[in-house]
Design a protein around this motif. Structure first.
Motif, PDB file in Angstrom:
ATOM      1  N   MET A   1       1.432  -1.100  -0.224  1.00  0.00           N
ATOM      2  CA  MET A   1       0.196   0.290   0.165  1.00  0.00           C
ATOM      3  C   MET A   1       0.950   1.578  -0.220  1.00  0.00           C
ATOM      4  SD  MET A   1      -2.886  -1.456   0.392  1.00  0.00           S
ATOM      5  CE  MET A   1      -3.609  -2.633   0.606  1.00  0.00           C
ATOM      6  N   ASP A  57      -1.383 -12.947   9.886  1.00  0.00           N
ATOM      7  CA  ASP A  57      -0.323 -14.426   9.051  1.00  0.00           C
ATOM      8  C   ASP A  57      -0.717 -14.232   7.294  1.00  0.00           C
ATOM      9  OD1 ASP A  57       1.003 -16.520   7.641  1.00  0.00           O
ATOM     10  OD2 ASP A  57       0.677 -17.995   8.952  1.00  0.00           O
ATOM     11  N   PRO A  58      -0.104 -13.977   6.554  1.00  0.00           N
ATOM     12  CA  PRO A  58      -0.708 -13.379   5.467  1.00  0.00           C
ATOM     13  C   PRO A  58      -0.821 -14.414   4.470  1.00  0.00           C
ATOM     14  CG  PRO A  58       2.109 -13.309   5.843  1.00  0.00           C
ATOM     15  CD  PRO A  58       1.325 -13.298   7.074  1.00  0.00           C
ATOM     16  N   PHE A  59      -0.278 -15.991   5.006  1.00  0.00           N
ATOM     17  CA  PHE A  59      -0.774 -17.123   4.545  1.00  0.00           C
ATOM     18  C   PHE A  59      -1.973 -17.199   4.676  1.00  0.00           C
ATOM     19  CE2 PHE A  59       3.384 -16.554   3.177  1.00  0.00           C
ATOM     20  CZ  PHE A  59       3.946 -16.933   2.212  1.00  0.00           C
ATOM     21  N   ARG A  68      -6.753 -17.501  -4.270  1.00  0.00           N
ATOM     22  CA  ARG A  68      -5.232 -16.656  -3.862  1.00  0.00           C
ATOM     23  C   ARG A  68      -5.437 -17.535  -2.354  1.00  0.00           C
ATOM     24  NH1 ARG A  68      -4.193 -10.921  -3.321  1.00  0.00           N
ATOM     25  NH2 ARG A  68      -3.805 -10.461  -5.877  1.00  0.00           N
ATOM     26  N   HIS A  69      -4.322 -18.132  -2.273  1.00  0.00           N
ATOM     27  CA  HIS A  69      -4.182 -19.573  -0.860  1.00  0.00           C
ATOM     28  C   HIS A  69      -3.535 -17.457   0.362  1.00  0.00           C
ATOM     29  CE1 HIS A  69       0.257 -19.319  -2.028  1.00  0.00           C
ATOM     30  NE2 HIS A  69       0.368 -20.057  -1.209  1.00  0.00           N
ATOM     31  N   VAL A  70      -3.239 -16.696  -0.212  1.00  0.00           N
ATOM     32  CA  VAL A  70      -2.637 -15.255   0.809  1.00  0.00           C
ATOM     33  C   VAL A  70      -3.669 -14.247   1.404  1.00  0.00           C
ATOM     34  CG1 VAL A  70      -0.251 -16.031   0.174  1.00  0.00           C
ATOM     35  CG2 VAL A  70      -1.748 -13.699  -0.943  1.00  0.00           C
ATOM     36  N   LEU A  72      -3.371 -10.277   2.578  1.00  0.00           N
ATOM     37  CA  LEU A  72      -1.963  -9.376   3.159  1.00  0.00           C
ATOM     38  C   LEU A  72      -2.673  -8.530   3.256  1.00  0.00           C
ATOM     39  CD1 LEU A  72      -0.412  -9.842  -0.614  1.00  0.00           C
ATOM     40  CD2 LEU A  72       0.664  -9.663   2.159  1.00  0.00           C
ATOM     41  N   SER A  75      -1.843  -8.491   7.674  1.00  0.00           N
ATOM     42  CA  SER A  75      -0.424  -8.410   7.538  1.00  0.00           C
ATOM     43  C   SER A  75       0.433  -6.554   7.061  1.00  0.00           C
ATOM     44  CB  SER A  75      -0.141  -9.507   6.981  1.00  0.00           C
ATOM     45  OG  SER A  75       0.031  -9.756   5.761  1.00  0.00           O
ATOM     46  N   LEU A  76       0.283  -6.825   6.381  1.00  0.00           N
ATOM     47  CA  LEU A  76       1.094  -5.424   5.566  1.00  0.00           C
ATOM     48  C   LEU A  76       0.443  -4.186   6.236  1.00  0.00           C
ATOM     49  CD1 LEU A  76      -0.102  -5.647   1.455  1.00  0.00           C
ATOM     50  CD2 LEU A  76       2.489  -5.869   2.597  1.00  0.00           C
ATOM     51  N   ALA A  79       2.881  -4.834   9.136  1.00  0.00           N
ATOM     52  CA  ALA A  79       4.180  -3.978   9.359  1.00  0.00           C
ATOM     53  C   ALA A  79       4.290  -2.509   9.259  1.00  0.00           C
ATOM     54  CB  ALA A  79       4.505  -5.078   7.900  1.00  0.00           C
ATOM     55  N   ARG A  83       5.932  -0.941  11.260  1.00  0.00           N
ATOM     56  CA  ARG A  83       7.158   0.013  11.104  1.00  0.00           C
ATOM     57  C   ARG A  83       6.967   1.604  11.174  1.00  0.00           C
ATOM     58  NH1 ARG A  83       6.818  -1.372   5.184  1.00  0.00           N
ATOM     59  NH2 ARG A  83       7.590  -3.256   5.923  1.00  0.00           N
TER      60      ARG A  83
END
Lengths: 190, 110
Positions: A1, A57-59, A68-70, A72, A75-76, A79, A83
């Motif tokens: 993003m 967990d992104p998975f 789709r197996h993620v 995101l 999780s994004l 992060a 950060r």
């Protein structure tokens, strides 16, 4: 993003996918204390405790893994918020709804830009205008409220997804955003 | 060019071994995950300084075969476990993204 407004759109779309019909978005920007926080609450299908523990967990995704197996989005968000020295909290209960809160520290060099908040609010409202959106935008001591039920009532319309409504809302939200940051805010239906 | 050829020619430290015979056709250097998701092509070697499990998820979505982590950063164990599971090779270098991108270019990947 690329920016925080995209995170807001992404997490709010999770609420839509969770079949919520009432979604509240609280956005609080404090230039003085140098933080930006948002909270999204919905009355969607929610998640059980086991899923809540795995959801960053992104998975892990609640969608069809054949496609789709993620997953995101969260999780994004986590992060990026961490950060900057901030955090993400998630509370959810099955059949009651979910609340996601994120805080970014704006004095961190790694804090993403806020982005086009007005555009994000407009897209959410237009794309799923049958839902009840309540958006509370605070900037320092000022704020405005976008409540789609009250907007529909005021304008005497059933839906907000027409081209005409798009133009009206775009201008209206741009004005609110500009006022809240420069002139002192305006309130709608609050 | 195969993943194993890139590892040998650039003398990279392998942190997680994926499919070493996977064919790499493209290179992409970027740290913004949304850009990588939107712009990188499949069968790519991705050069980044990001060290988070999210990069493995992005790599699986895009079809990235190999990731080169730059500037010698520490790498979390959960990221390497996911990389192994998803058959993505992860290598590390002390060089910066520009330097390693130039080297990738010199061996014929654009």
């Amino acid at each position: 993003m690329r920016d925080i407004s995209q995170h807001i759109m992404d997490i709010a779309q999770n609420s839509v996918k969770a079949r919520a019909n009432e979604i509240e978005i609280l956005v609080n920007e404090s230039p003085k204390e140098k933080y930006f926080e948002f909270e999204i609450r919905d009355n969607g299908m929610g998640m059980d405790e086991k899923m809540c523990k795995r959801v960053f967990d992104p998975f892990v995704t609640t969608r069809d893994k054949k496609i789709r197996h993620v997953g995101l989005g969260l999780s994004l968000l986590k992060a990026n918020a961490e950060r900057s020295g901030g955090y993400v909290e998630l509370v959810s209960h099955p059949n009651k709804g979910t609340r996601v809160k994120a805080l970014f520290k704006m004095d961190s060099i790694d804090c993403p830009p806020v982005g086009a908040l007005g555009g994000a609010f407009l897209s959410l409202i237009i794309c799923d205008s049958a839902l009840h959106w309540r958006i509370i935008r605070k900037y320092a001591e000022k704020k405005y409220i976008l409540d789609t039920c009250k907007i529909k009532k005021t304008l005497g319309v059933q839906k907000l997804s027409s081209v005409k409504m798009y133009s009206i809302l775009k201008e209206y939200i741009e004005r609110l955003e500009s006022n809240v940051k420069h002139n002192g805010g305006e309130e709608h239906g609050g | 060019m195969k993943v194993r050829d890139i590892l040998e020619r650039l003398k990279l430290a392998v942190l997680s071994e994926g499919d070493l015979d996977a064919e790499v056709k493209n290179g992409y250097t970027c740290d913004l995950l949304s850009e990588v998701m939107g712009k990188a092509q499949a069968d790519t070697v991705w050069i980044t300084v990001q060290t988070h499990v999210n990069i493995i998820a992005v790599a699986t979505v895009v079809g990235i075969r190999m990731i080169i982590l730059c500037n010698g950063h520490e790498v979390p164990e959960d990221m390497l476990n996911k990389a192994k599971k998803e058959q993505i090779t992860v290598a590390r270098t002390g060089k910066n993204p520009f330097e390693i991108s130039c080297e990738i270019c010199k061996i014929g990947i654009r």
